[in-house]
Write an enzyme that holds these catalytic residues in place. Structure first.
Site, PDB file in Angstrom:
ATOM      1  N   CYS A 134       0.837  -1.206   0.000  1.00 42.64           N
ATOM      2  CA  CYS A 134       0.000   0.000   0.000  1.00 42.64           C
ATOM      3  C   CYS A 134       0.869   1.253   0.000  1.00 42.64           C
ATOM      4  O   CYS A 134       1.360   1.684   1.043  1.00 42.64           O
ATOM      5  CB  CYS A 134      -0.928  -0.018   1.215  1.00 42.64           C
ATOM      6  SG  CYS A 134      -1.964   1.453   1.340  1.00 42.64           S
ATOM      7  N   CYS A 137      -0.465   4.119   2.087  1.00 40.22           N
ATOM      8  CA  CYS A 137      -0.265   3.969   3.544  1.00 40.22           C
ATOM      9  C   CYS A 137       1.194   4.240   3.921  1.00 40.22           C
ATOM     10  O   CYS A 137       1.465   4.921   4.904  1.00 40.22           O
ATOM     11  CB  CYS A 137      -0.583   2.550   4.013  1.00 40.22           C
ATOM     12  SG  CYS A 137      -2.019   1.783   3.298  1.00 40.22           S
ATOM     13  N   ASP A 138       2.116   3.651   3.175  1.00 37.46           N
ATOM     14  CA  ASP A 138       3.502   3.593   3.636  1.00 37.46           C
ATOM     15  C   ASP A 138       4.491   4.434   2.825  1.00 37.46           C
ATOM     16  O   ASP A 138       5.651   4.555   3.213  1.00 37.46           O
ATOM     17  CB  ASP A 138       3.981   2.119   3.617  1.00 37.46           C
ATOM     18  CG  ASP A 138       3.166   1.254   4.574  1.00 37.46           C
ATOM     19  OD1 ASP A 138       2.726   1.788   5.603  1.00 37.46           O
ATOM     20  OD2 ASP A 138       2.978   0.068   4.289  1.00 37.46           O
TER      21      ASP A 138
END
Ligand code: NDP
Length: 311
Positions: A134, A137-138
């Site tokens: 992701c 997300c990261d």
């Protein structure tokens, strides 16, 4: 047999938001947490894009907060997972892994999706230490670093472009000699000065002492032109598709080709009256925690209306 007005399957942001709304509507929902309680958020480290947490929050904490909020309104949250749903009659009969069964007037399916991985042992070894599925997300943790994205579809191009806004350099590892993504996404990825597309290339392994430091790649595998080489990267992002967790319905619910449950938008109703779907299991497009939470809210409201109309 035990009976409930509303059975919620899944314990990610969609399931717990549905539980909060269904509890407050006096449906006394039972939540079956599933084989991976908390869902995909537990695989991420910091969540910085969920409103209400200006300093960010860990995936663990966010899920615990959602769970506690559902408990506050007395949602009945239970461990275990669903093995079978008999959809032939209402109330539906839901069988759990411990052999017990529950009758449910309505069901909210919020079982999520799991990112596809290549299946390399190194992906597990470096999970959270450089391997992610992701970018949204990261990606932030890889500012001014070198990263790679695997895949040639729209997701891979989108993730590569997102990462190109943060990282120093992005390798896009594509197993075929072409991208499968839409033309506009292809053009954007191919023309981006920070993205280097490695066509005809597969990943053989990853390396690094504690954190990820690089990937072993092979170009033109199995041909006379086969060439092995390494790239130095700090982040390795999988973007080879998601697999929705809807198998236990054994084909009773209509899905698209990839298995995402079809809903009658803007409602969360599925093809079976009384069964609703929320979150990633019904979302091939966004796959974000906040979107899942919102659809969990919609599913609970839809279930409440269904019960009122069918009382
Ligand atoms: P796709 O199935 O479209 O693409 C998956 C990609 O991963 C393909 O390039 C495929 O390669 C590659 N792949 C699969 N398995 C492996 C493997 N084992 N090793 C290496 N590569 C592999 O998935 P997406 O998640 O990209 O997209 C899903 C759907 O969502 C699509 O319909 C897409 O259009 C849509 N979408 C739309 C967006 C938008 O419009 N903005 C954004 C994101 C997704 P190969 O081509 O060789 O099979």
């Amino acid at each position: 047999m035990e009976q409930t007005k509303c059975l919620i399957i899944g314990s990610g942001p969609a399931g717990f938001t549905a539980a909060i709304y269904a509890s407050r509507a006096n449906l006394h929902p039972i939540v079956i947490e599933g084989p991976a309680p908390g869902g995909q958020l537990l695989q991420t480290t910091e969540v910085e894009n969920f409103p209400g947490y200006p300093q960010g929050v860990t995936g663990n904490q966010l899920i615990e907060d959602c769970r506690n909020q559902a408990l506050r309104f007395e949602a009945d949250i239970r461990p275990g997972y669903v093995t079978k749903v008999d959809t032939s009659n209402r109330p539906f009969v839901v069988t759990l892994d411990n052999g017990s069964s529950i009758k449910a007037e309505t069901i909210i399916v919020a079982t999520g999706a799991t990112a596809r991985y290549l299946g390399l042992p190194d992906e597990t070894k470096y999970q959270g230490l450089g391997v992610s599925a992701c970018a949204t997300c990261d990606g932030f943790f890889y500012r001014n670093r070198n990263v790679a994205v695997v895949g040639g579809g729209d997701t891979a191009c989108e993730e590569a472009l997102y990462l190109a806004g943060l990282a120093k350099k992005v390798f896009l590892i594509v197993r075929k000699p072409f991208l499968r993504a839409s033309k506009i996404m292809q053009q954007r990825a191919l023309n981006h000065p920070k993205i280097e597309v490695l066509f005809n290339t597969n990943t053989e392994g990853l390396f690094g002492d504690e954190y990820l430091e690089g990937a072993h790649l092979v170009e033109h595998r199995g041909t006379p032109d086969e060439r092995h080489f390494d790239i130095a990267i700090d982040g390795f992002f999988l973007a080879i598709g998601h697999k929705p967790c809807s198998d236990f319905f054994e084909g009773a619910l209509l899905t698209d080709e990839a298995g995402f449950i079809k809903t009658n938008a803007p409602s969360t109703a599925t093809n079976i009256p009384g069964i609703f779907a929320a979150g990633d299991v019904a979302d091939p497009a966004y796959q974000q925690a906040i979107v899942a939470a919102a659809s969990g809210c919609r599913a609970a409201i839809d279930a409440e209306h269904f019960i009122l109309q069918n009382a």
